[in-house]
Design a protein around this motif. Structure first.
Motif, mmCIF file in Angstrom:
data_model
loop_
_atom_site.group_PDB
_atom_site.id
_atom_site.type_symbol
_atom_site.label_atom_id
_atom_site.label_comp_id
_atom_site.label_asym_id
_atom_site.label_seq_id
_atom_site.Cartn_x
_atom_site.Cartn_y
_atom_site.Cartn_z
ATOM 1 N N UNK A 1 -0.783 -11.969 -9.449
ATOM 2 C CA UNK A 1 -0.402 -12.342 -10.528
ATOM 3 C C UNK A 1 0.477 -11.477 -10.972
ATOM 4 N N UNK A 2 0.595 -10.233 -10.504
ATOM 5 C CA UNK A 2 1.659 -9.382 -10.976
ATOM 6 C C UNK A 2 3.182 -9.999 -10.459
ATOM 7 N N UNK A 3 3.501 -9.851 -9.269
ATOM 8 C CA UNK A 3 4.324 -10.062 -8.187
ATOM 9 C C UNK A 3 4.481 -11.612 -8.830
ATOM 10 N N UNK A 4 3.929 -12.737 -9.306
ATOM 11 C CA UNK A 4 4.946 -13.898 -10.465
ATOM 12 C C UNK A 4 5.449 -13.340 -11.702
ATOM 13 N N UNK A 5 4.490 -12.284 -12.289
ATOM 14 C CA UNK A 5 5.152 -11.504 -13.364
ATOM 15 C C UNK A 5 6.336 -11.454 -13.162
ATOM 16 N N UNK A 6 6.664 -10.383 -12.229
ATOM 17 C CA UNK A 6 7.540 -10.117 -12.416
ATOM 18 C C UNK A 6 8.763 -10.787 -11.104
ATOM 19 N N UNK A 7 8.217 -12.449 -10.916
ATOM 20 C CA UNK A 7 9.549 -13.233 -10.405
ATOM 21 C C UNK A 7 9.893 -13.718 -11.413
ATOM 22 N N UNK A 8 9.100 -13.669 -13.374
ATOM 23 C CA UNK A 8 9.117 -14.125 -14.287
ATOM 24 C C UNK A 8 10.633 -13.278 -15.172
ATOM 25 N N UNK B 1 3.591 -4.395 -19.364
ATOM 26 C CA UNK B 1 2.398 -5.552 -19.332
ATOM 27 C C UNK B 1 2.090 -4.772 -17.495
ATOM 28 N N UNK B 2 2.703 -5.294 -16.679
ATOM 29 C CA UNK B 2 2.055 -5.348 -15.015
ATOM 30 C C UNK B 2 2.372 -3.916 -14.669
ATOM 31 N N UNK B 3 2.587 -2.287 -15.533
ATOM 32 C CA UNK B 3 2.012 -1.215 -15.449
ATOM 33 C C UNK B 3 0.991 -1.023 -16.100
ATOM 34 N N UNK B 4 0.797 -1.264 -17.159
ATOM 35 C CA UNK B 4 -0.991 -1.567 -17.280
ATOM 36 C C UNK B 4 -1.910 -1.923 -16.218
ATOM 37 N N UNK B 5 -1.832 -2.760 -15.746
ATOM 38 C CA UNK B 5 -2.387 -4.204 -15.332
ATOM 39 C C UNK B 5 -2.392 -3.011 -13.907
ATOM 40 N N UNK C 1 11.296 5.495 -1.584
ATOM 41 C CA UNK C 1 10.462 6.514 -1.850
ATOM 42 C C UNK C 1 9.422 6.706 -2.533
ATOM 43 N N UNK C 2 9.591 5.728 -3.623
ATOM 44 C CA UNK C 2 8.322 5.462 -4.574
ATOM 45 C C UNK C 2 6.926 4.636 -4.237
ATOM 46 N N UNK C 3 7.462 4.321 -3.232
ATOM 47 C CA UNK C 3 6.197 3.179 -2.763
ATOM 48 C C UNK C 3 5.794 3.484 -1.628
ATOM 49 N N UNK C 4 5.893 5.298 -1.166
ATOM 50 C CA UNK C 4 5.566 5.866 -0.295
ATOM 51 C C UNK C 4 4.640 6.790 -0.626
ATOM 52 N N UNK C 5 4.936 7.573 -2.044
ATOM 53 C CA UNK C 5 4.251 8.350 -2.619
ATOM 54 C C UNK C 5 3.014 7.723 -3.221
ATOM 55 N N UNK C 6 1.857 7.139 -3.278
ATOM 56 C CA UNK C 6 0.615 6.577 -3.329
ATOM 57 C C UNK C 6 -0.275 6.599 -1.969
ATOM 58 N N UNK C 7 0.454 6.938 -1.286
ATOM 59 C CA UNK C 7 -0.476 6.062 0.124
ATOM 60 C C UNK C 7 -0.757 5.783 0.421
ATOM 61 N N UNK C 8 -1.986 4.890 0.441
ATOM 62 C CA UNK C 8 -2.182 3.693 1.446
ATOM 63 C C UNK C 8 -2.938 2.511 0.384
ATOM 64 N N UNK C 9 -2.490 3.379 -1.521
ATOM 65 C CA UNK C 9 -3.005 2.260 -2.329
ATOM 66 C C UNK C 9 -1.838 1.303 -2.889
ATOM 67 N N UNK C 10 -1.666 -0.136 -2.353
ATOM 68 C CA UNK C 10 -1.084 -0.770 -3.080
ATOM 69 C C UNK C 10 -0.860 -1.003 -4.307
ATOM 70 N N UNK C 11 -2.142 -0.510 -5.269
ATOM 71 C CA UNK C 11 -1.918 -0.712 -6.574
ATOM 72 C C UNK C 11 -1.467 0.042 -7.503
ATOM 73 N N UNK C 12 -1.547 1.289 -6.709
ATOM 74 C CA UNK C 12 -0.606 2.434 -7.191
ATOM 75 C C UNK C 12 0.920 2.153 -7.127
ATOM 76 N N UNK C 13 1.658 1.963 -6.337
ATOM 77 C CA UNK C 13 2.450 1.402 -5.352
ATOM 78 C C UNK C 13 3.272 0.768 -6.994
ATOM 79 N N UNK C 14 2.833 -0.270 -7.435
ATOM 80 C CA UNK C 14 2.750 -1.601 -8.317
ATOM 81 C C UNK C 14 2.695 -0.300 -9.572
ATOM 82 N N UNK C 15 1.872 0.587 -9.145
ATOM 83 C CA UNK C 15 2.188 1.217 -10.988
ATOM 84 C C UNK C 15 3.248 1.540 -11.104
#
Length: 236
Positions: free
Chosen positions: A19-26, A217-221, A84-98
Motif C-alpha cells: 500500500x505504501x509503495x502504491x502511494x510512492x508510485x503515484x 502520509x507514507x512516513x506517518x504510516x 546507507x539509510x535502508x541498512x540503518x534499521x537493521x532487519x525491519x523493512x517498515x523502519x526502512x520505509x520511514x
C-alpha cells in the motif's frame, strides 16, 4: 474483488508495504510530470530517460547536456545515501520505509518552499537545484525499492509491471498479483495527470505540495507500523 484488492495492498509476505509503495508510485508520476513541465524537460524518477537525453545532446542532435547530467548526478547521490539509510534499521523493512520518507521530506520541504515563492517561470539556476534535489529524493526511493524486494512495485519503473499485466494473468483478474500490477499502473498515471493538471492550472509548487503530502502520509504510516515484529518486517 474487495478481498483481492485488500490482499494486493496488504498481504502476509509484505504486510502493509504494498500500500505504501502504491502511494510512492503515484509520487513518481507527480514529480516526473512536474520536472518535465516546469523544470528543464528532464526526468527525476525515470532516470533512464535522462541518459537518452544526454546521449542525444552529446550526439549534437539537440537538447541540453547540463540538465540531464544534473538529474543523473542527483539521482546517483540520492541512491548512495538511500542505500546507507535502508541498512540503518537493521532487519525491519517498515523502519526502512520511514527513514527514507524522512530523507525525502528533508529534501521535499525546502524544494516545495523555493518553488512556491520563486518567480514563474523558475530561474535557470533554481531549476537545476530543484532538479538535483528531486532526483536525489527519487534515487533514495529506488534504493529503498531495491532493498524491500516487493514484487511488481518498483514505483518509478513501470515497464516490467506492464509486461506482467500483459503476459501473466495468474488465476484471473481477481488474482491479488494481477490487481497489484493494475494498481501500480493506475497510481502512476494518476500521479502524472494530477501533477500535470496542477502545474498547468495552478502552479508547479502545488504539484510539489501534493508530492510532499504523499511523502508525509507514507512516513506517518510506516512509523505507525515501525513497532511491529511480524514476519513481513524481516529483510528479503
Amino acid at each position: 474483488m474487495t478481498g483481492a484488492l485488500r490482499r494486493a495492498l496488504v498481504d502476509d509476505r509484505d504486510g502493509p508495504l504494498p500500500a505504501m509503495l502504491v502511494a510512492l508510485t503515484m509520487l513518481a508520476g507527480v514529480v516526473d510530470a512536474t520536472s518535465i513541465l516546469a523544470l528543464d524537460h528532464v526526468f527525476v524518477a525515470a532516470v533512464t530517460g535522462n541518459i537518452v537525453f544526454l546521449g542525444i545532446a552529446l550526439a549534437g542532435a539537440g537538447g541540453s547536456i547540463v540538465s540531464p547530467v544534473v538529474a543523473v548526478a542527483g539521482f546517483v547521490v540520492g541512491a548512495v545515501i538511500g542505500a546507507r539509510i535502508v541498512r540503518r534499521p537493521g532487519s525491519h523493512r517498515g523502519l526502512a520505509v520511514r527513514d527514507i520518507a524522512v530523507f525525502k521530506a528533508l529534501l521535499a520541504v525546502p524544494v516545495t518552499i523555493v518553488v512556491v515563492v520563486a518567480a514563474d517561470p523558475l530561474p535557470p539556476v533554481t531549476r537545476l537545484v530543484v532538479t538535483a534535489l528531486l532526483a536525489a529524493s527519487m534515487g533514495g526511493q529506488l534504493a529503498l525499492i531495491r532493498a524491500l524486494k516487493v514484487p511488481d512495485l518498483l514505483t518509478a519503473v513501470l515497464t516490467l509491471t506492464t509486461i506482467g499485466i500483459l503476459t501473466e494473468h495468474g488465476t484471473g483478474r481477481h488474482d491479488p498479483s494481477v490487481v497489484r500490477r493494475g494498481l501500480a499502473l493506475l497510481a502512476f498515471v494518476a500521479g502524472v495527470v494530477a501533477g500535470a493538471l496542477l502545474c498547468r492550472l495552478v502552479a508547479p509548487g502545488a504539484a510539489l505540495a501534493l508530492g510532499l503530502a504523499i511523502i508525509v502520509g507514507v512516513g506517518v504510516s510506516s512509523h505507525a507500523v515501525g513497532r511491529a515484529e511480524a514476519p513481513w518486517t524481516a529483510p528479503r
